[in-house]
Design a protein around this motif. Structure first.
Motif, PDB file in Angstrom:
ATOM      1  N   GLY A  44       0.792  -1.231   0.000  1.00 56.15           N
ATOM      2  CA  GLY A  44       0.000   0.000   0.000  1.00 56.15           C
ATOM      3  C   GLY A  44       0.812   1.263   0.000  1.00 56.15           C
ATOM      4  N   THR A  45       2.087   1.179  -0.340  1.00 57.62           N
ATOM      5  CA  THR A  45       2.951   2.353  -0.275  1.00 57.62           C
ATOM      6  C   THR A  45       3.265   2.986  -1.627  1.00 57.62           C
ATOM      7  N   ASN A  61      -8.493   2.030   4.398  1.00 53.86           N
ATOM      8  CA  ASN A  61      -7.750   2.024   5.659  1.00 53.86           C
ATOM      9  C   ASN A  61      -6.811   3.233   5.664  1.00 53.86           C
ATOM     10  N   TRP A  62      -6.122   3.462   6.758  1.00 52.87           N
ATOM     11  CA  TRP A  62      -5.251   4.642   6.895  1.00 52.87           C
ATOM     12  C   TRP A  62      -4.126   4.641   5.864  1.00 52.87           C
ATOM     13  N   ARG A  63      -3.597   3.472   5.547  1.00 50.79           N
ATOM     14  CA  ARG A  63      -2.496   3.383   4.590  1.00 50.79           C
ATOM     15  C   ARG A  63      -2.955   3.829   3.202  1.00 50.79           C
ATOM     16  N   GLU A  64      -4.116   3.336   2.797  1.00 43.88           N
ATOM     17  CA  GLU A  64      -4.653   3.701   1.490  1.00 43.88           C
ATOM     18  C   GLU A  64      -5.011   5.184   1.441  1.00 43.88           C
ATOM     19  N   THR A  66      -3.717   7.597   3.123  1.00 47.91           N
ATOM     20  CA  THR A  66      -2.481   8.379   3.103  1.00 47.91           C
ATOM     21  C   THR A  66      -1.862   8.396   1.710  1.00 47.91           C
ATOM     22  N   ARG A  67      -1.747   7.222   1.079  1.00 46.01           N
ATOM     23  CA  ARG A  67      -1.103   7.154  -0.235  1.00 46.01           C
ATOM     24  C   ARG A  67      -1.904   7.881  -1.292  1.00 46.01           C
ATOM     25  N   GLN A  84      -5.152  -2.885  -1.118  1.00 44.82           N
ATOM     26  CA  GLN A  84      -5.710  -2.583   0.201  1.00 44.82           C
ATOM     27  C   GLN A  84      -7.226  -2.772   0.243  1.00 44.82           C
TER      28      GLN A  84
END
Length: 116
Positions: A44-45, A61-64, A66-67, A84
């Motif tokens: 997911g980065t 989610n938070w990772r998605e 953010t990216r 994600q």
């Protein structure tokens, strides 16, 4: 079982299946041009598996979040990271052009492969 429509194909999968895994297992390419070389393999980065999704899937989610908040992506595009995203019901997937999948022209849609 949910049905994922992508590249003119209908793929049955388990509820909660990871969209990236479902598509890659069927040989559906998620990365444009050379972005396949730098993709993060599902962490997911990198943001290169961005697709447009219609249907029932997990919330971001938070990772998605953010990216997708970082350029070249934009919240206005309604893209999701396949890596994600969990499939919760029937979905239709479209992949767009651009190194990161951030473009405006479809590479493939739920109904058509890029070769059609």
């Amino acid at each position: 079982m949910p049905i994922v429509q992508a590249q003119g194909r209908a793929i049955a999968c388990e509820t909660g299946a990871n969209l990236r895994h479902v598509l890659l297992q069927q040989g559906i390419e998620l990365h444009n041009q050379h972005s396949t070389i730098i993709n993060c393999r599902g962490l997911g980065t990198c943001g290169t598996c961005a697709v447009e999704i219609e249907g029932e899937v997990s919330p971001q989610n938070w990772r998605e979040q953010t990216r997708l908040a970082l350029p070249p992506h934009s919240a206005a595009q309604s893209r999701r990271l396949a890596c994600q995203t969990q499939v919760l019901g029937n979905v239709r997937v479209t992949k767009y052009n651009g190194f990161w999948g951030q473009g405006s022209q479809p590479v493939w849609t739920a109904e058509k492969s890029g070769d059609s």
